[in-house]
Design a protein around this motif. Structure first.
Motif, PDB file in Angstrom:
ATOM      1  N   HIS A 120       7.525   9.936  -4.770  1.00 23.99           N
ATOM      2  CA  HIS A 120       8.062   8.947  -3.399  1.00 23.99           C
ATOM      3  C   HIS A 120       7.349   7.892  -3.192  1.00 23.99           C
ATOM      4  O   HIS A 120       6.139   7.549  -3.477  1.00 23.99           O
ATOM      5  CB  HIS A 120       7.682  10.126  -2.212  1.00 23.99           C
ATOM      6  CG  HIS A 120       8.158   9.610  -0.918  1.00 23.99           C
ATOM      7  ND1 HIS A 120       7.697   8.600  -0.535  1.00 23.99           N
ATOM      8  CD2 HIS A 120       9.528   9.990  -0.397  1.00 23.99           C
ATOM      9  CE1 HIS A 120       8.551   8.289   0.703  1.00 23.99           C
ATOM     10  NE2 HIS A 120       9.448   9.073   0.806  1.00 23.99           N
ATOM     11  N   ARG A 121       8.127   6.758  -3.336  1.00 23.07           N
ATOM     12  CA  ARG A 121       7.711   5.409  -3.252  1.00 23.07           C
ATOM     13  C   ARG A 121       8.470   4.757  -2.304  1.00 23.07           C
ATOM     14  O   ARG A 121       9.616   4.847  -1.833  1.00 23.07           O
ATOM     15  CB  ARG A 121       8.131   5.008  -4.829  1.00 23.07           C
ATOM     16  CG  ARG A 121       7.028   5.056  -5.912  1.00 23.07           C
ATOM     17  CD  ARG A 121       5.791   4.675  -5.388  1.00 23.07           C
ATOM     18  NE  ARG A 121       4.603   5.205  -6.250  1.00 23.07           N
ATOM     19  CZ  ARG A 121       4.254   6.398  -5.991  1.00 23.07           C
ATOM     20  NH1 ARG A 121       4.543   7.031  -4.898  1.00 23.07           N
ATOM     21  NH2 ARG A 121       3.066   6.760  -6.785  1.00 23.07           N
ATOM     22  N   PRO A 122       7.653   3.755  -1.743  1.00 24.56           N
ATOM     23  CA  PRO A 122       8.302   2.816  -0.558  1.00 24.56           C
ATOM     24  C   PRO A 122       9.432   1.847  -1.207  1.00 24.56           C
ATOM     25  O   PRO A 122       9.283   1.312  -2.199  1.00 24.56           O
ATOM     26  CB  PRO A 122       7.148   1.988  -0.298  1.00 24.56           C
ATOM     27  CG  PRO A 122       6.079   1.721  -1.665  1.00 24.56           C
ATOM     28  CD  PRO A 122       6.240   3.230  -1.956  1.00 24.56           C
ATOM     29  N   THR A 178      10.907  -0.981  -0.392  1.00 26.93           N
ATOM     30  CA  THR A 178      10.667  -2.098   0.188  1.00 26.93           C
ATOM     31  C   THR A 178      10.179  -3.297  -0.986  1.00 26.93           C
ATOM     32  O   THR A 178       9.366  -2.564  -1.920  1.00 26.93           O
ATOM     33  CB  THR A 178      10.099  -2.254   1.301  1.00 26.93           C
ATOM     34  OG1 THR A 178       9.662  -3.751   1.646  1.00 26.93           O
ATOM     35  CG2 THR A 178       8.574  -1.710   1.092  1.00 26.93           C
ATOM     36  N   GLN A 230       2.978  -2.752  -0.531  1.00 21.35           N
ATOM     37  CA  GLN A 230       2.364  -2.047   0.420  1.00 21.35           C
ATOM     38  C   GLN A 230       0.980  -1.736  -0.404  1.00 21.35           C
ATOM     39  O   GLN A 230       0.885  -0.795  -1.279  1.00 21.35           O
ATOM     40  CB  GLN A 230       3.304  -0.915   0.936  1.00 21.35           C
ATOM     41  CG  GLN A 230       4.600  -1.082   1.253  1.00 21.35           C
ATOM     42  CD  GLN A 230       4.560  -1.912   2.771  1.00 21.35           C
ATOM     43  OE1 GLN A 230       3.873  -1.412   3.661  1.00 21.35           O
ATOM     44  NE2 GLN A 230       5.341  -2.857   2.679  1.00 21.35           N
ATOM     45  N   HIS A 276      -2.486  -1.563   4.485  1.00 21.96           N
ATOM     46  CA  HIS A 276      -2.785  -0.294   5.058  1.00 21.96           C
ATOM     47  C   HIS A 276      -4.150  -0.146   5.245  1.00 21.96           C
ATOM     48  O   HIS A 276      -4.466   0.528   3.888  1.00 21.96           O
ATOM     49  CB  HIS A 276      -1.824   0.717   4.697  1.00 21.96           C
ATOM     50  CG  HIS A 276      -0.238   0.435   4.804  1.00 21.96           C
ATOM     51  ND1 HIS A 276       0.294   0.652   5.625  1.00 21.96           N
ATOM     52  CD2 HIS A 276       0.380  -0.061   3.818  1.00 21.96           C
ATOM     53  CE1 HIS A 276       1.803   0.213   5.447  1.00 21.96           C
ATOM     54  NE2 HIS A 276       1.741  -0.490   4.189  1.00 21.96           N
ATOM     55  N   GLN A 288       0.524  12.035   3.093  1.00 24.35           N
ATOM     56  CA  GLN A 288       1.726  11.577   3.628  1.00 24.35           C
ATOM     57  C   GLN A 288       1.419   9.923   3.705  1.00 24.35           C
ATOM     58  O   GLN A 288       2.326   9.242   3.380  1.00 24.35           O
ATOM     59  CB  GLN A 288       2.242  11.994   4.919  1.00 24.35           C
ATOM     60  CG  GLN A 288       3.279  11.050   5.442  1.00 24.35           C
ATOM     61  CD  GLN A 288       4.083  11.950   6.727  1.00 24.35           C
ATOM     62  OE1 GLN A 288       3.289  12.966   7.324  1.00 24.35           O
ATOM     63  NE2 GLN A 288       5.059  11.405   7.211  1.00 24.35           N
ATOM     64  N   TRP A 289      -0.080   9.646   4.180  1.00 25.43           N
ATOM     65  CA  TRP A 289      -0.140   8.207   4.221  1.00 25.43           C
ATOM     66  C   TRP A 289      -0.145   7.541   2.805  1.00 25.43           C
ATOM     67  O   TRP A 289       0.348   6.571   2.671  1.00 25.43           O
ATOM     68  CB  TRP A 289      -1.552   8.144   4.885  1.00 25.43           C
ATOM     69  CG  TRP A 289      -2.303   6.728   5.068  1.00 25.43           C
ATOM     70  CD1 TRP A 289      -2.255   5.880   6.034  1.00 25.43           C
ATOM     71  CD2 TRP A 289      -3.045   5.708   4.261  1.00 25.43           C
ATOM     72  NE1 TRP A 289      -2.683   5.026   6.040  1.00 25.43           N
ATOM     73  CE2 TRP A 289      -3.130   4.745   4.943  1.00 25.43           C
ATOM     74  CE3 TRP A 289      -3.698   6.175   3.056  1.00 25.43           C
ATOM     75  CZ2 TRP A 289      -4.087   3.917   4.363  1.00 25.43           C
ATOM     76  CZ3 TRP A 289      -4.508   5.136   2.468  1.00 25.43           C
ATOM     77  CH2 TRP A 289      -4.537   4.071   3.231  1.00 25.43           C
ATOM     78  N   GLU A 297       1.865   8.145   0.426  1.00 22.26           N
ATOM     79  CA  GLU A 297       3.202   8.106  -0.096  1.00 22.26           C
ATOM     80  C   GLU A 297       3.740   6.543   0.310  1.00 22.26           C
ATOM     81  O   GLU A 297       4.768   6.433  -0.501  1.00 22.26           O
ATOM     82  CB  GLU A 297       3.989   9.124   0.287  1.00 22.26           C
ATOM     83  CG  GLU A 297       3.610  10.591  -0.074  1.00 22.26           C
ATOM     84  CD  GLU A 297       4.593  11.497   0.610  1.00 22.26           C
ATOM     85  OE1 GLU A 297       5.425  11.250   1.161  1.00 22.26           O
ATOM     86  OE2 GLU A 297       4.470  12.643  -0.012  1.00 22.26           O
ATOM     87  N   GLN A 298       3.307   5.966   1.425  1.00 23.23           N
ATOM     88  CA  GLN A 298       3.793   4.416   1.625  1.00 23.23           C
ATOM     89  C   GLN A 298       3.406   3.351   0.759  1.00 23.23           C
ATOM     90  O   GLN A 298       3.829   2.298   0.773  1.00 23.23           O
ATOM     91  CB  GLN A 298       3.646   4.358   3.020  1.00 23.23           C
ATOM     92  CG  GLN A 298       2.128   4.201   3.315  1.00 23.23           C
ATOM     93  CD  GLN A 298       1.808   4.019   4.701  1.00 23.23           C
ATOM     94  OE1 GLN A 298       2.608   3.467   5.677  1.00 23.23           O
ATOM     95  NE2 GLN A 298       0.726   4.550   5.143  1.00 23.23           N
TER      96      GLN A 298
END
Length: 374
Positions: A190-192, A194, A198, A229, A266-267, A269-270
């Motif tokens: 799973h990758r952002p 955008t 990030q 982040h 989950q954090w 993954e962004q």
């Protein structure tokens, strides 16, 4: 095998992430062994001459004893804490009858383990997670720490550099066994979506050790769009927010505060990549958590990361060098897509999984138990 783990660092209601890696070790060991944990600490916000609170809970198959001792008078405070801690742990040990004692943190773990060995007859190992000198808060702390370390049946360091420090101080062999990281909790696919970079940072903010001030200065000189982040909290959090304002990057910095342990996957993954800007690390769990997520990393050469950050998963830069860190981040911005997320995650799994830890620590347990029988 019956394993008694004793530690001053362990998750509780006030500090749910404190010593989470020790709890992961206990849970891992409990798959095949009987495990009891005693976690003891002093609460410096409450006063009592001989006052403490204890509770027992179950975490999977692990029996957990949390002992909180209230602060008392100066000097007497340490003696009081030791008396309560030993009286309680002797009672638990008498009922449990351990085959081996696994102590963590040089103070109070090392001498605590030695005294319980004298009482139970079971051998003890000491696993150090922090710099040895961090235990030397006074002459009393230093002497008990060194005495306990010298008497341990085996010593374990979580990283090579920490092991070298211990060996130079104690002149005895040190076993290097990294922390357990629950790599199975993370996903690498799973990758952002955008083009804005990030970037992640995760660490405590009660001291400057994690180097967030260095990271903020380094990243302020980068013109490309990014979001930093920032996970973690502590007494210096407002100071870092003010620094971001002063550097003109506050709009690019997202401060999350405390992130619960279960929310970290989950954090991660962004993120496009993760940065460790620490001045010193004996290991750095957050780096491995990022790798388990398939995220490439940039890290300072601060001790622990040199053991496992390599060209296949990230970059190492000179420690406490703002310009070098800035250049490393710029390079990662341009090359992060060239890293193979699956390969990074597999590397983390092969080296820091539960099974990897279990194989190494069980071998050491058997060795000290056999030596104790001779």
């Amino acid at each position: 095998m019956k394993i008694l783990m004793i530690t001053p660092w362990y998750p509780d209601k006030e500090s749910p992430n404190s010593g989470a890696f020790i709890r992961s070790q206990a849970e891992t060991l409990s798959k095949d062994h009987d495990v009891v944990v005693i976690a003891a600490k002093v609460n410096y916000r409450k006063f009592g001459l001989y006052t403490y609170h204890h509770e027992t809970s179950q975490y999977g198959k692990v029996t957990e004893h949390r002992l909180t001792i209230y602060k008392s008078l100066p000097v007497y405070n340490q003696l009081n804490a030791w008396f309560i801690m030993l009286r309680y742990s002797r009672k638990v040990a008498r009922e449990f009858k351990p085959d081996v004692i696994h102590a963590s943190i040089g103070y109070p773990g090392a001498y605590w383990g030695y005294l319980l060995k004298r009482y139970t007859g079971a051998p003890y190992i000491l696993q150090e997670h922090t710099r040895v000198k961090n235990n030397f808060r006074s002459y009393f702390h230093r002497q008990l720490t060194l005495a306990g370390l010298r008497k341990a049946d085996a010593l374990v360091a979580v990283g090579t550099r920490l092991g070298t420090e211990l060996k130079s101080l104690l002149h005895r062999d040190i076993n290097v066994i990294p922390n357990v990281v629950e790599v199975e909790r993370y996903r690498y696919d799973h990758r952002p979506q955008t083009t804005v970079m990030q970037i992640g940072f995760l660490g405590g903010m009660n001291t400057p050790v994690k180097g967030l001030d260095i990271l903020l200065q380094a990243i302020a000189g980068i013109q490309k769009d990014f979001v930093l982040h920032i996970g973690g909290t502590g007494s210096k959090e407002e100071e870092y927010k003010a620094q971001a304002e002063q550097l003109g990057i506050a709009s690019k910095c997202k401060f999350y505060g405390f992130i619960p342990y279960n929310d970290i996957p989950q954090w991660m993954e962004q993120l496009h990549f993760f940065v460790c800007s620490s001045r010193y690390e004996t290991f750095c769990v957050a780096l491995v958590e990022a790798m388990a997520s398939g995220v490439p990393v940039v890290s300072t050469c601060c001790g622990g990361p040199e053991d496992f950050v390599n060209e296949g998963n990230g970059l190492l830069v000179e420690n406490e060098n703002i310009a070098a860190l800035r250049e490393g981040i710029r390079h990662m911005m341009q090359t992060h897509q060239q890293y193979n997320p699956q390969a990074i995650a597999i590397y983390a799994s092969d080296n820091f999984s539960r099974q990897s830890f279990l194989t190494r620590i069980e071998k050491l347990y058997h060795e000290v138990i056999e030596r104790a029988k001779r």
